[in-house]
Design a protein around this motif. Structure first.
Motif, PDB file in Angstrom:
ATOM      1  N   ASP A 100       0.835  -1.194   0.000  1.00  0.00           N
ATOM      2  CA  ASP A 100       0.000   0.000   0.000  1.00  0.00           C
ATOM      3  C   ASP A 100       0.879   1.257   0.000  1.00  0.00           C
ATOM      4  N   ARG A 108       0.029  -2.552   5.131  1.00  0.00           N
ATOM      5  CA  ARG A 108      -0.941  -3.300   4.337  1.00  0.00           C
ATOM      6  C   ARG A 108      -0.326  -3.719   3.005  1.00  0.00           C
ATOM      7  N   TYR A 110      -1.059  -6.432  -0.678  1.00  0.00           N
ATOM      8  CA  TYR A 110      -2.076  -7.087  -1.481  1.00  0.00           C
ATOM      9  C   TYR A 110      -1.407  -8.195  -2.283  1.00  0.00           C
ATOM     10  N   ALA A 127      -6.207  -8.739   0.772  1.00  0.00           N
ATOM     11  CA  ALA A 127      -5.462  -7.707   1.496  1.00  0.00           C
ATOM     12  C   ALA A 127      -4.985  -8.290   2.823  1.00  0.00           C
ATOM     13  N   ARG A 196      -9.054  -0.139  -3.346  1.00  0.00           N
ATOM     14  CA  ARG A 196      -8.123  -1.084  -2.728  1.00  0.00           C
ATOM     15  C   ARG A 196      -8.475  -1.411  -1.277  1.00  0.00           C
TER      16      ARG A 196
END
Length: 380
Positions: A100, A108, A110, A127, A196
């Motif tokens: 992120d 964070r 993904y 996530a 997101r």
């Protein structure tokens, strides 16, 4: 140990040849590009699919078999994906990873991977939140599920890109189902654009009025197997795609665009990658390999400064011919030059810009002998 790439390309001799190439619509070759230096960041990897730079010189690396690792100072250690139900077979496994933009505050990340849910399997985007010591990742939420997976794992995609407007783009594969690429109720053979944090369709997506939640996620369609996503400095979005036995493609993504892949019954691949005989208007590739293909994979635009002779070029990793393809496009997206580099390292999976502007490239040779390479910017 650093190695020299040597001369990346040779000039086409004579202005008459260059003029002929231009007249034929082929970009003329130019003088040799600057000398680059290559070193190994870390070895001992097995089919690394993606690499993501983090603060303090750290890297996140995915390996297709299902391992996520942190690399720092030439050493790697695993990161446990708590609660993961990963599926790895064929071309599908643990694939793309993105951090992120607010990683220093929210830790964070993904990922996109094959996933087992009860008695079914799919490809999905999830996530995660890394722990303070970056040794464990906690599942935060599933952002997209239901992307198709084939029995063999062929054409599983799956690439991620967080654009500068904060949206998350997902490049998917068609899972070798001829109905997927142009079926707007399928997530296969598409690029998706979503929020997101929530997984909701991004405002401005072309099919927001559809009652089908899957259709609302779609940004472009008619793709075969999207392996790379990148954004140019001017904000334009681009994809990199693998062809059949011809025409790997680099595409400039246009909202709602149809990219023309439609295999025949029984997944007959003896059709053009961009078939302009289909109904409607298809978007032509901005670069294609012709015959033979290179098995293009991940790629990125180089920074506009610091890469003397290569500023702003697109760097594309190629698996089949074990090289880095370097492409220059003008402001309109027209191809103006093409080069090759980084031969001698085997199959190359992806290329990512490091935080200092160098280029990180992963190999994909298997047997635990893969590496992350650092390609340093040309010295002045």
């Amino acid at each position: 140990m650093r190695r020299s790439l040597g001369t990346l390309a040779t000039a086409v001799a004579g202005t008459m040849v260059a003029g002929l190439l231009t007249a034929l619509g082929t970009p003329p070759a130019e003088a040799a590009l600057p000398r680059l230096r290559v070193s190994t960041v870390v070895g001992g990897l097995d089919h690394p699919w993606d690499v993501e730079p983090l603060p303090k010189g750290r890297l996140l690396v995915t390996e297709r078999g299902g391992r996520l690792s942190i690399v720092r100072a030439g050493r790697k250690r695993p990161v446990r994906l708590a609660g993961a139900q990963l599926v790895s077979r064929g071309e599908t496994g643990l694939m793309a990873v993105e951090a992120d933009p607010r990683f220093t505050r929210n830790r964070r990340i993904y990922t996109c991977q094959g996933w087992r849910a009860g008695g079914s399997q799919d490809v999905r985007v999830t996530a995660w939140k890394l722990g303070p010591k970056l040794r464990r990742a906690r599942l935060v939420r599933t952002l997209v599920s239901g992307m198709p997976i084939s029995r063999s794992g062929r054409h599983g995609g799956c690439q991620l890109l967080i654009a500068r407007d904060g949206s998350l783009l997902v490049g998917t594969g068609d899972a070798t189902d001829e109905t997927n690429p142009r079926n707007l109720s399928s997530l296969g053979g598409k690029t998706l654009r979503l929020h997101r944090f929530t997984g909701a369709a991004w405002p401005g997506n072309p099919f927001l009025s559809s009652p089908d939640a899957r259709t609302r996620l779609i940004f472009t369609y008619g793709h075969r197997n999207v392996q790379g996503l990148t954004q140019r400095a001017d904000g334009t979005l681009w994809s990199i795609e693998q062809g059949t036995d011809r025409d790997d493609e680099v595409n400039l993504l246009v909202r709602g665009g149809d990219y023309g892949w439609q295999p025949g019954p029984g997944y007959d691949e003896d059709v053009p990658m961009t078939n302009h005989a289909l109904p409607g208007t298809q978007q032509s590739a901005r670069w294609s390999s012709g015959v033979p293909t290179d098995a293009t994979s991940g790629g990125t635009f180089l920074p506009r400064r610091g890469w003397r002779g290569l500023n702003g070029w697109l760097a594309v990793a190629a698996l089949k011919h074990s090289k880095l393809i370097l492409l220059r496009f003008d402001r309109s997206g027209r191809l103006t030059a093409e080069r090759s580099a980084l031969t001698g390292h085997g199959r190359l999976r992806t290329a990512v810009v490091a935080r200092n502007g160098d280029l990180l490239v992963t190999t994909d040779n298997g047997d635990g002998e893969d590496r992350i390479l650092r390609v340093r910017r040309p010295s002045r």
